[in-house]
Write a protein that holds these residues in place. Structure first.
Motif, PDB file in Angstrom:
ATOM      1  N   ALA A 103       7.210 -39.902 -12.895  1.00 37.06           N
ATOM      2  CA  ALA A 103       7.512 -40.365 -11.541  1.00 37.06           C
ATOM      3  C   ALA A 103       8.949 -40.006 -11.146  1.00 37.06           C
ATOM      4  N   VAL A 104       9.897 -40.205 -12.050  1.00 43.31           N
ATOM      5  CA  VAL A 104      11.293 -39.866 -11.740  1.00 43.31           C
ATOM      6  C   VAL A 104      11.457 -38.350 -11.631  1.00 43.31           C
ATOM      7  N   HIS A 105      10.758 -37.587 -12.494  1.00 42.29           N
ATOM      8  CA  HIS A 105      10.769 -36.121 -12.376  1.00 42.29           C
ATOM      9  C   HIS A 105      10.293 -35.703 -10.993  1.00 42.29           C
ATOM     10  N   MET A 106       9.184 -36.281 -10.542  1.00 39.67           N
ATOM     11  CA  MET A 106       8.647 -35.924  -9.229  1.00 39.67           C
ATOM     12  C   MET A 106       9.617 -36.309  -8.121  1.00 39.67           C
ATOM     13  N   PHE A 107      10.241 -37.482  -8.242  1.00 40.58           N
ATOM     14  CA  PHE A 107      11.228 -37.903  -7.237  1.00 40.58           C
ATOM     15  C   PHE A 107      12.380 -36.910  -7.174  1.00 40.58           C
ATOM     16  N   ILE A 108      12.857 -36.479  -8.322  1.00 36.34           N
ATOM     17  CA  ILE A 108      13.991 -35.544  -8.343  1.00 36.34           C
ATOM     18  C   ILE A 108      13.596 -34.206  -7.736  1.00 36.34           C
ATOM     19  N   GLN A 109      12.406 -33.723  -8.081  1.00 32.34           N
ATOM     20  CA  GLN A 109      11.982 -32.427  -7.565  1.00 32.34           C
ATOM     21  C   GLN A 109      11.701 -32.472  -6.061  1.00 32.34           C
ATOM     22  N   LEU A 110      11.203 -33.597  -5.582  1.00 33.97           N
ATOM     23  CA  LEU A 110      10.842 -33.707  -4.169  1.00 33.97           C
ATOM     24  C   LEU A 110      11.928 -34.355  -3.319  1.00 33.97           C
ATOM     25  N   GLU A 111      13.009 -34.776  -3.928  1.00 36.61           N
ATOM     26  CA  GLU A 111      14.051 -35.503  -3.219  1.00 36.61           C
ATOM     27  C   GLU A 111      14.642 -34.696  -2.076  1.00 36.61           C
ATOM     28  N   THR A 112      14.801 -33.426  -2.251  1.00 34.02           N
ATOM     29  CA  THR A 112      15.413 -32.614  -1.198  1.00 34.02           C
ATOM     30  C   THR A 112      14.491 -32.463   0.011  1.00 34.02           C
ATOM     31  N   THR A 113      13.187 -32.566  -0.189  1.00 36.15           N
ATOM     32  CA  THR A 113      12.275 -32.430   0.942  1.00 36.15           C
ATOM     33  C   THR A 113      11.849 -33.770   1.523  1.00 36.15           C
ATOM     34  N   LEU A 114      11.832 -34.825   0.726  1.00 33.96           N
ATOM     35  CA  LEU A 114      11.356 -36.123   1.203  1.00 33.96           C
ATOM     36  C   LEU A 114      12.440 -36.989   1.818  1.00 33.96           C
ATOM     37  N   VAL A 115      13.644 -36.905   1.293  1.00 29.91           N
ATOM     38  CA  VAL A 115      14.719 -37.768   1.764  1.00 29.91           C
ATOM     39  C   VAL A 115      15.393 -37.107   2.965  1.00 29.91           C
ATOM     40  N   PRO A 116      15.501 -37.814   4.098  1.00 25.48           N
ATOM     41  CA  PRO A 116      16.145 -37.224   5.278  1.00 25.48           C
ATOM     42  C   PRO A 116      17.598 -36.847   5.014  1.00 25.48           C
ATOM     43  N   LEU A 117      18.067 -35.863   5.738  1.00 27.25           N
ATOM     44  CA  LEU A 117      19.409 -35.325   5.530  1.00 27.25           C
ATOM     45  C   LEU A 117      20.517 -36.377   5.677  1.00 27.25           C
ATOM     46  N   PRO A 118      20.489 -37.275   6.671  1.00 26.80           N
ATOM     47  CA  PRO A 118      21.570 -38.283   6.731  1.00 26.80           C
ATOM     48  C   PRO A 118      21.615 -39.196   5.499  1.00 26.80           C
ATOM     49  N   THR A 119      20.459 -39.523   4.956  1.00 26.42           N
ATOM     50  CA  THR A 119      20.425 -40.364   3.758  1.00 26.42           C
ATOM     51  C   THR A 119      20.978 -39.611   2.558  1.00 26.42           C
ATOM     52  N   ARG A 120      20.638 -38.324   2.458  1.00 26.63           N
ATOM     53  CA  ARG A 120      21.174 -37.518   1.352  1.00 26.63           C
ATOM     54  C   ARG A 120      22.677 -37.367   1.465  1.00 26.63           C
ATOM     55  N   ALA A 121      23.188 -37.282   2.680  1.00 26.06           N
ATOM     56  CA  ALA A 121      24.642 -37.174   2.868  1.00 26.06           C
ATOM     57  C   ALA A 121      25.326 -38.481   2.483  1.00 26.06           C
ATOM     58  N   ARG A 122      24.659 -39.590   2.733  1.00 21.18           N
ATOM     59  CA  ARG A 122      25.250 -40.889   2.405  1.00 21.18           C
ATOM     60  C   ARG A 122      25.166 -41.175   0.907  1.00 21.18           C
ATOM     61  N   LEU A 162      22.441 -32.020 -14.868  1.00 23.04           N
ATOM     62  CA  LEU A 162      23.185 -30.854 -15.334  1.00 23.04           C
ATOM     63  C   LEU A 162      22.452 -29.566 -14.975  1.00 23.04           C
ATOM     64  N   LEU A 163      21.141 -29.572 -15.168  1.00 20.96           N
ATOM     65  CA  LEU A 163      20.352 -28.391 -14.837  1.00 20.96           C
ATOM     66  C   LEU A 163      20.359 -28.129 -13.331  1.00 20.96           C
ATOM     67  N   ARG A 164      20.332 -29.194 -12.548  1.00 17.54           N
ATOM     68  CA  ARG A 164      20.385 -29.041 -11.089  1.00 17.54           C
ATOM     69  C   ARG A 164      21.727 -28.443 -10.677  1.00 17.54           C
ATOM     70  N   LEU A 165      22.796 -28.868 -11.322  1.00 14.50           N
ATOM     71  CA  LEU A 165      24.127 -28.344 -11.023  1.00 14.50           C
ATOM     72  C   LEU A 165      24.198 -26.850 -11.303  1.00 14.50           C
ATOM     73  N   ASP A 166      23.501 -26.406 -12.356  1.00 18.07           N
ATOM     74  CA  ASP A 166      23.490 -24.988 -12.713  1.00 18.07           C
ATOM     75  C   ASP A 166      22.417 -24.200 -11.982  1.00 18.07           C
ATOM     76  N   GLY A 167      21.637 -24.865 -11.136  1.00 19.25           N
ATOM     77  CA  GLY A 167      20.591 -24.169 -10.383  1.00 19.25           C
ATOM     78  C   GLY A 167      19.332 -23.906 -11.183  1.00 19.25           C
ATOM     79  N   LEU A 168      19.110 -24.644 -12.261  1.00 25.51           N
ATOM     80  CA  LEU A 168      17.954 -24.423 -13.124  1.00 25.51           C
ATOM     81  C   LEU A 168      16.911 -25.533 -12.994  1.00 25.51           C
ATOM     82  N   ASP A 169      16.923 -26.275 -11.900  1.00 26.49           N
ATOM     83  CA  ASP A 169      16.038 -27.426 -11.795  1.00 26.49           C
ATOM     84  C   ASP A 169      14.670 -27.088 -11.213  1.00 26.49           C
ATOM     85  N   GLY A 170      14.432 -25.911 -10.791  1.00 22.22           N
ATOM     86  CA  GLY A 170      13.162 -25.560 -10.170  1.00 22.22           C
ATOM     87  C   GLY A 170      12.155 -25.002 -11.162  1.00 22.22           C
TER      88      GLY A 170
END
Length: 176
Positions: A128-147, A63-71
């Motif tokens: 660990a899940v917090h870190m995954f969520i915060q780093l997901e946009t930089t660690l996960v390649p764009l085609p995987t994120r699109a899928r 929900l916070l990510r949707l509102d742009g408050l996840d950073g």
């Protein structure tokens, strides 16, 4: 009448509603968080309450990510809450060192020690899940994120659901 039993019963009812409702909103986790947070000054409750609240913040991260408050705002609130809990724990005189803990597991399961170990394990997993969520946009390649566009939300809600079920069972046992 013991006030901690009323707070535990309130937590159990609101947590059952949250866990077993159809189309529950992320903010609804604040309803069970309130009575549990009021228990934080009771003997043996500081670590489970802190763990639950941090996991509740994790469950609201989509929900916070949707509102742009996840950073920055999200991390600042989490750090401020952690600092407040640590400050309160350090500067509060317990005075009830030999009092019976309010939250515990059955003695045949390991009792208080198992609850502490489980809380620390849940905290490590939450971080660990917090870190995954915060780093997901930089660690996960764009085609995987699109899928898999909702992989972070699914990870947060699935992990939080398991932790919430654990806390609900612990509080159910404590009320009996």
């Amino acid at each position: 009448w013991e006030s901690h039993l009323f707070l535990l019963a309130t937590f159990n009812c609101s947590m059952a509603f949250f866990l077993f409702s159809f189309q529950v909103h992320e903010k609804t986790i604040l309803l069970p968080a309130l009575p549990l947070t009021l228990l934080s000054s009771s003997p043996g409750c500081a670590l489970p309450v802190f763990t639950f609240n941090v996991c509740a913040m994790l469950s609201m991260s989509p929900l916070l990510r949707l509102d742009g408050l996840d950073g920055t705002a999200y991390c600042a609130c989490l750090a401020a809450y952690t600092a407040a809990v640590l400050f309160t724990a350090r500067h509060t005189s317990t005075g009830a060192g030999d009092a019976e803990p309010v939250l515990s597991l059955p003695s045949f399961c390991g009792g208080r020690t198992l609850l502490t170990v489980c809380c620390y394990a849940i905290l490590v997993g939450t971080v660990a899940v917090h870190m995954f969520i915060q780093l997901e946009t930089t660690l996960v390649p764009l085609p995987t994120r699109a899928r898999y566009p909702d992989i972070a939300a699914v990870a947060a809600t699935s992990y939080s659901c398991g932790a919430f079920l654990f806390f609900w069972v612990v509080c159910q046992y404590t009320c009996e």
